[in-house]
Design a protein around this motif. Structure first.
Motif, PDB file in Angstrom:
ATOM      1  N   ALA A  43     -44.713 -40.848  -2.652  1.00 15.72           N
ATOM      2  CA  ALA A  43     -45.922 -41.643  -2.885  1.00 15.72           C
ATOM      3  C   ALA A  43     -45.614 -43.130  -2.759  1.00 15.72           C
ATOM      4  O   ALA A  43     -46.407 -43.895  -2.177  1.00 15.72           O
ATOM      5  N   ALA A  44     -44.469 -43.555  -3.279  1.00 14.80           N
ATOM      6  CA  ALA A  44     -44.097 -44.965  -3.185  1.00 14.80           C
ATOM      7  C   ALA A  44     -43.838 -45.368  -1.734  1.00 14.80           C
ATOM      8  O   ALA A  44     -44.234 -46.454  -1.287  1.00 14.80           O
ATOM      9  N   TRP A  72     -52.683 -43.926  -4.426  1.00 16.34           N
ATOM     10  CA  TRP A  72     -51.840 -44.654  -3.477  1.00 16.34           C
ATOM     11  C   TRP A  72     -52.594 -45.013  -2.195  1.00 16.34           C
ATOM     12  O   TRP A  72     -52.029 -45.641  -1.303  1.00 16.34           O
ATOM     13  N   THR A  73     -53.842 -44.602  -2.077  1.00 11.85           N
ATOM     14  CA  THR A  73     -54.620 -44.837  -0.861  1.00 11.85           C
ATOM     15  C   THR A  73     -55.412 -46.130  -0.994  1.00 11.85           C
ATOM     16  O   THR A  73     -56.369 -46.191  -1.769  1.00 11.85           O
ATOM     17  N   PRO A  74     -55.068 -47.181  -0.247  1.00  8.74           N
ATOM     18  CA  PRO A  74     -55.814 -48.435  -0.370  1.00  8.74           C
ATOM     19  C   PRO A  74     -57.097 -48.403   0.457  1.00  8.74           C
ATOM     20  O   PRO A  74     -57.267 -47.562   1.345  1.00  8.74           O
ATOM     21  N   GLN A  75     -57.993 -49.308   0.154  1.00  7.78           N
ATOM     22  CA  GLN A  75     -59.160 -49.478   1.004  1.00  7.78           C
ATOM     23  C   GLN A  75     -58.730 -50.075   2.330  1.00  7.78           C
ATOM     24  O   GLN A  75     -57.686 -50.710   2.437  1.00  7.78           O
ATOM     25  N   GLY A  76     -59.541 -49.855   3.343  1.00  6.66           N
ATOM     26  CA  GLY A  76     -59.234 -50.401   4.654  1.00  6.66           C
ATOM     27  C   GLY A  76     -58.774 -49.363   5.656  1.00  6.66           C
ATOM     28  O   GLY A  76     -58.477 -49.698   6.807  1.00  6.66           O
ATOM     29  N   PHE A  77     -58.700 -48.099   5.225  1.00 11.34           N
ATOM     30  CA  PHE A  77     -58.299 -47.011   6.111  1.00 11.34           C
ATOM     31  C   PHE A  77     -59.433 -45.999   6.258  1.00 11.34           C
ATOM     32  O   PHE A  77     -60.088 -45.644   5.275  1.00 11.34           O
ATOM     33  N   ASP A  78     -59.633 -45.541   7.474  1.00  9.61           N
ATOM     34  CA  ASP A  78     -60.409 -44.319   7.678  1.00  9.61           C
ATOM     35  C   ASP A  78     -59.451 -43.157   7.428  1.00  9.61           C
ATOM     36  O   ASP A  78     -58.274 -43.231   7.797  1.00  9.61           O
TER      37      ASP A  78
END
Length: 219
Positions: A43-44, A72-78
């Protein structure tokens, strides 16, 4: 064959990853780490990778994920679900899902930096170049970029073997593509790899997690 030069930020960035679930990721880290600790390190590593990708110029950022998103999933990704099949089929499907230049990286190299990818993602990165190839020290590859994504350039390449990178690069050149190379990097597979990679990126979340879990860092 030669691609036209796309404008800056015209490349789609793909990150192919597994949800960090104990027992499903980084199994070669156990022992010395428990399955839960190995998942924490995964995850890191994924978080470091995604954070770096957010700093890179891109037309679009896509997380090609086996599993579900998490903290662990940031915004900015589809987020795109991985296809079924072997790894070559899943990578091929990822390329088949996008149009225009695309660069795919994995979650096993949290030490990536914007500087490592600057040449490929520069305004002239695709000028006279059809493919970018990032070799891994274990004989695989950590990055693959295609000016014109074609699933057939990956499908059928045997993965996770000492000769995978050589075979994949030959597939590109045999197709008549002009290939440029990125620097070789070391994947995180074993505890020794983890220590080496953490030392290469000592301020990342991966290094912090390794230290917290009692892993000594090689310097």
């Amino acid at each position: 064959m030669s691609a036209c030069t796309p404008p800056a930020g015209a490349t789609t960035l793909l990150v192919i990853a597994k949800e960090p679930v104990p027992g499903r990721v980084k199994t070669r880290l156990t022992p010395p780490f428990s399955p839960g600790e190995a998942a924490e390190l995964a995850a890191a590593a994924l978080e470091d990778t995604l954070r770096t990708v957010l700093t890179l110029p891109a037309a679009r950022r896509v997380l090609v994920l086996d599993g579900r998103t998490g903290p662990w999933t940031p915004q900015g990704f589809d987020v795109l679900a991985q296809s079924a099949g072997t790894l070559d089929e899943r990578i091929a499907a990822a390329f088949g899902s996008v149009a225009g230049p695309a660069l795919l990286i994995g979650m096993d190299t949290p030490q990536i930096t914007s500087a490592l990818l600057a040449t490929a993602l520069s305004p002239g990165g695709w000028d006279g170049c059809d493919a970018w190839f990032g070799p891994a020290e274990d004989g695989g590859f950590w990055a693959l970029g295609l000016a014109a994504p074609d699933p057939g350039l990956v499908r059928g390449v045997p993965m996770s073997l000492p000769g995978t990178g050589r075979i994949q690069r030959a597939r590109l050149t045999d197709a008549g593509l002009t290939v440029r190379d990125l620097p070789p990097l070391r994947d995180v597979d074993t505890a020794e790899d983890a220590r080496y990679v953490a030392a290469a990126a000592p301020h990342g979340r991966f290094a912090e997690a390794l230290t917290r879990l009692g892993g000594a860092v090689v310097r």
